[in-house]
Design an enzyme around this catalytic site. Structure first.
Site, PDB file in Angstrom:
ATOM      1  N   GLU A   1       0.862  -1.180   0.000  1.00 38.85           N
ATOM      2  CA  GLU A   1       0.000   0.000   0.000  1.00 38.85           C
ATOM      3  C   GLU A   1       0.893   1.222   0.000  1.00 38.85           C
ATOM      4  O   GLU A   1       1.932   1.241   0.663  1.00 38.85           O
ATOM      5  CB  GLU A   1      -0.884   0.033   1.248  1.00 38.85           C
ATOM      6  CG  GLU A   1      -1.914  -1.060   1.279  1.00 38.85           C
ATOM      7  CD  GLU A   1      -2.700  -1.075   2.583  1.00 38.85           C
ATOM      8  OE1 GLU A   1      -2.345  -0.332   3.526  1.00 38.85           O
ATOM      9  OE2 GLU A   1      -3.656  -1.844   2.663  1.00 38.85           O
TER      10      GLU A   1
ATOM     11  N   TYR B   1       7.766   1.761  -7.442  1.00 37.07           N
ATOM     12  CA  TYR B   1       6.953   0.543  -7.520  1.00 37.07           C
ATOM     13  C   TYR B   1       6.543   0.232  -8.953  1.00 37.07           C
ATOM     14  O   TYR B   1       6.538  -0.927  -9.368  1.00 37.07           O
ATOM     15  CB  TYR B   1       5.734   0.652  -6.609  1.00 37.07           C
ATOM     16  CG  TYR B   1       6.093   0.885  -5.154  1.00 37.07           C
ATOM     17  CD1 TYR B   1       7.236   0.316  -4.590  1.00 37.07           C
ATOM     18  CD2 TYR B   1       5.311   1.693  -4.342  1.00 37.07           C
ATOM     19  CE1 TYR B   1       7.582   0.539  -3.261  1.00 37.07           C
ATOM     20  CE2 TYR B   1       5.645   1.917  -3.010  1.00 37.07           C
ATOM     21  CZ  TYR B   1       6.780   1.335  -2.487  1.00 37.07           C
ATOM     22  OH  TYR B   1       7.117   1.562  -1.174  1.00 37.07           O
TER      23      TYR B   1
END
Length: 165
Positions: free
Chosen positions: A120, A132
């Site tokens: 998250e 990411y």
């Protein structure tokens, strides 16, 4: 020649996390997140059977015990891995530590049988989102008003996933 000592590019090693690292991890986490975790929370997580982590320490520092440059804490259960938290010293932007820590966590997840990894991230954290995405994570969901900063502003958490196979 003395100027080379002070301008030397920092070098880091990534090693397996231990309970001895938890105090420094707590300090760094508190610097990087609005709600830092205390060292007891880190110890409790690290003692769980499926939890693992890595720390980054500078190897060419002028100190006896190099300070913590960054860390990643993760877990793997039944084929699914999850990044619990990751932090890198603010003074070390774009040094590749986040990348190296994430790769270490992903390799360990695979070694433990992980088929996918989740994390998250605050939807406003551009540098983390860029990292990411470069690592192959894709948005799998969104949690509105999930995070709250020090001033009480709320932001969404993006749930991201990457296959490890």
């Amino acid at each position: 020649m003395l100027e080379n000592v002070f301008s030397r590019k920092p070098e880091f090693e990534i090693v397996t996390m231990s309970a001895d690292d938890c105090r420094e991890m707590s300090e760094l986490h508190g610097q990087r997140f609005a709600r830092g975790w205390n060292d007891g929370e880190f110890v409790n997580l690290l003692l769980q059977q499926n939890t693992y982590g890595f720390v980054a320490r500078q190897t060419n520092a002028l100190l006896f015990k190099p300070s913590l440059a960054g860390f990643v804490l993760a877990r793997e259960v039944a084929g699914e891995a999850e990044i619990l938290t990751i932090a890198v010293q603010e003074r070390l932007p774009r040094a590749g530590l986040g990348w190296r820590l994430m790769l270490a966590a992903m390799r360990e997840a695979q070694a433990r049988g992980g088929l996918s990894m989740f994390l998250e991230v605050d939807d406003g954290n551009g540098p983390a989102l860029g990292l990411y995405r470069k690592l192959g994570f894709e948005i799998a969901g969104r949690r509105d008003s999930y995070y709250q900063d020090a001033e009480g502003r709320r932001s969404a958490a993006l749930v991201m996933k990457r296959d490890l196979g």
